[in-house]
Scaffold this motif. Structure first.
Motif: not given
Length: 710
Positions: A503, A507-508, A511, A514
């Motif tokens: 990733r 993308r990190t 994440e 969230r």
């Protein structure tokens, strides 16, 4: 007969009157063609008899065109039969090519099998008329109480009208002419953070690094640091300690750093030192400056207007009056390798200059390069790094995944890492709270991905290179051949679903947002890299090499994934360097700093858990010594047609071929040779290049000691 019966007086074309004394000037033309990289005789007109001196820049006619050149000598006679072309004009009365600089450039040309004009093009910036006048005017009206480097720079940069910049038409870089970065005021937020960062460094300037680097004059030292009280910035206080000792002896100091971010934080720290009365002045010289600013800084050093000059790789050649110390920070950084012929490395320029000018030398970093470690082994450099106990106390606590105790250790961000992160992001009232650094090896969303059904790595249908994507639903692209598609179809099972193998930063960040609602997430990488952040608790997600400095240091560091820089001999060295840089930005264990290391590579794990990269490098070099690999031998990369490469290898019998593979333009061969044969091999390869150029034969590109050749 050995000598002619009579000598013919020197005459000039057009019957121009020539100088009465030494009417011949030997001029080195600034020309890119290798076989023309030599001196040519020109007549010195009587009108320029006083102005034409060795080291000045002149304009001469060569092959029907006006070109720049440097006068290397004045002589009474010439071997040329017939009238000589005359020097058209003297570009500047300043002797820019001093004997010391000429000797250094000749040594670099020999070291890297290049031509002297190519090296001079890297060493001496293009002349800027307005900047030159401003520096000379400032020096004429200088106050005897202090140097005028900063005053000259301010005056030279004050004008708004463009001035004519004289550059080389055959290769001098002028694309920075419209760039004004050094004197352009940054955004207020960035400015205030940098000012606070500089003040923090200055206030911690009494930190004990376990050594006094400049205790002896002309000492040559290697220093590896720990975060200590200044996470990520101990190199500044260590360098200042050495620099102030040299300045106190009346000597000048040249300080090299990798890129503009280090220039920014170092400048902020030096300004704070000036505010506290512990320093008088300094000058900057780097590629992000405009031609006017570069020429101002370069002349200020040449004419003695400053005794402390900081800069990037090109500043390694910067002239300084009575140079006493050269400081090179993080010498393993790839930014020091010049991408213009003859491709010198700033570290090697510093080594050559220290030898030629008999100066002190300090290599300071948080890791240890192979070249510096070899010099420590043979005793040419003295290692003044802190002892093991001091290193342990000054480094953060490093944790690695424990598959036996943690059932979730296989996850990309294991539960232990989440726990460390949340503890560091506690409310500001807790002194141990602070920002958290999350380092990821790659940018993007899914830099490498696979088929979700059969787990086959997704590859380009055209060239078989790995595909990348910006999201789970595309688009999908190949960086190698440019293939682009809105959909993905697995070549093995025809599935259209994908899963991540590695990733990326984007993308990190998604994440983390969230999982940590309400926590500020800062992204660093690509074109948007903050220089520094303050001490407020936040998460900074950065790709390797783009980690911002943090005031007070990071409370924790989460180093994700396995970092593998590529299939080359120094991949482990580079992996250790990148991880050590990130870990060095985290507070020491005595201040609560913790690093979670996701790497599975045992070399990287050992280097970070012990926080002793010198020992790690010494172990790595044992095998290279036995095999005769760099840095125990030098290597040369030859690229071109196979037959042409074979001809070069046949002319230099000391070369031992190590690798031969196909290249875009033919073949690529890597050969090794003994260090002791370095000057002879460099000179011979330069001669071969010039001879092939004169015969109009296809050229073979020569690159010596490129770290990515093996």
């Amino acid at each position: 007969m050995d000598e002619p019966l009579f000598s013919t007086p020197t005459t000039a074309l057009g019957q121009v009157p020539v100088a009465e004394t030494d009417p011949v000037a030997q001029v080195l033309i600034d020309h890119p063609v290798p076989h023309l990289a030599r001196t040519f005789d020109y007549a010195v007109p009587a009108s320029l008899a006083e102005a034409v001196r060795p080291g000045v820049r002149v304009r001469v006619k060569f092959a029907g065109k006006l070109r720049d050149g440097f006068v290397l000598a004045r002589t009474a006679t010439s071997d040329h039969v017939g009238p000589l072309a005359v020097i058209e004009r003297v570009t500047s009365p300043i002797t820019v090519l001093s004997p010391d600089l000429l000797e250094l450039c000749e040594a670099v040309a020999t070291r890297y099998a290049g031509t002297l004009p190519d090296v001079l093009r890297l060493a001496i910036p293009p002349r800027h008329a307005r900047a030159e006048k401003a520096v000379l005017r400032a020096l004429e009206h200088a106050d005897e109480e202090g140097p005028v480097g900063a005053e000259a720079a301010d005056k030279a940069a004050a004008g708004k009208d463009a001035a004519r910049t004289e550059t080389d038409a055959a290769g001098t870089e002028t694309d920075a002419a419209d760039t004004e970065t050094a004197d352009t005021a940054p955004e207020s937020g960035t400015d205030s953070v940098l000012a606070a960062l500089g003040a923090w460094v200055a206030e911690s300037g009494d930190e004990d690094h376990g050594t006094a680097p400049a205790g002896s004059d002309r000492a040559r030292l290697a220093l590896t640091l720990t975060p200590g009280r200044l996470p990520g910035l101990g190199w500044i206080t260590a360098g200042l300690e050495a620099a102030q000792a040299a300045l106190a002896q009346g000597r000048s100091v040249l300080w090299l750093v990798p890129d503009h971010r280090e220039i920014a934080v170092l400048s902020a720290a030096l300004r704070a030192e000036i505010d506290r009365g512990r320093l008088t002045e300094f000058t900057e010289l780097h590629a992000d400056q405009s031609p006017e600013q570069r020429w101002t800084a370069w002349l200020t050093g040449l004419l003695g207007g400053t005794r402390l000059l900081i800069g990037t790789r090109a500043a390694a050649f910067a002239p300084m009056v009575d140079l006493g110390l050269i400081i090179c920070t993080d010498d393993a950084d790839q930014s020091y390798l010049d991408q213009h012929a003859p491709y010198p490395h700033a570290r090697e320029v510093c080594l050559l200059r220290s030898n030629l000018e008999d100066t002190g030398l300090l290599f300071v970093a948080f890791d240890r390069s192979a070249e510096v470690e070899r010099l420590v082994e043979i005793g040419w450099l003295s290692d003044v790094s802190p002892a093991a106990n001091a290193r342990r106390a000054g480094s953060p606590r490093v944790l690695v995944p424990d598959e036996e105790r943690d059932p979730y250790a296989w996850q990309r961000i294991p539960s232990r890492a989440w726990e460390i992160m949340r503890q560091a992001l506690r409310p500001r009232g807790d002194e141990t709270a602070g920002p958290v650094l999350v380092q990821v090896p790659r940018a993007g969303y899914y830099p490498v991905f696979a088929c979700a059904r059969c787990q086959e790595t997704a590859r380009c249908p055209v060239c078989e290179s790995p595909l990348s994507t910006q999201s789970e639903v595309g688009p999908f692209a190949c960086r190698t051949c440019g293939y682009h598609s809105e959909t993905f179809t697995c070549g093995r099972c025809r599935s259209h679903e994908v899963r991540s193998i590695v990733r990326g930063r984007t993308r990190t960040v998604e994440e983390l947002r969230r999982a940590l609602p309400g926590v500020e997430i800062v992204e660093s990488g690509g074109e948007d890299i903050p220089i520094a952040v303050d001490f407020a608790p936040r998460v900074v997600v950065a790709t390797t090499g783009a980690e911002p400095y943090a005031i007070g240091g990071y409370a924790a560091g989460i180093l994700l994934d396995s970092l593998w820089p590529g299939p080359w001999m120094r991949a482990s060295d580079e992996g250790v360097r990148r991880r050590m840089r990130a870990a060095s930005l985290v507070r020491s264990r005595t201040d609560g700093g913790v690093v979670y290391l996701g790497d599975t590579d045992e070399v990287i794990r050992t280097a970070l858990t012990t926080f002793d990269p010198a020992v790690t490098m010494a172990r790595a070099l044992h095998d290279r010594r036995e095999l005769g690999f760099p840095p125990y031998r030098r290597i040369v990369e030859l690229a071109g047609a196979g037959t042409d490469i074979d001809a070069v290898l046949a002319d230099v019998d000391v070369l031992e071929e190590l690798i031969r593979d196909d290249d875009e333009d033919g073949q690529r061969v890597v050969a090794a040779y003994p260090i002791a044969a370095g000057p002879a091999v460099g000179a011979r390869l330069a001669e071969i290049t010039a001879a092939r150029s004169a015969k109009k034969l296809p050229q073979v590109r020569v690159r010596i000691d490129d770290p990515r050749s093996l």
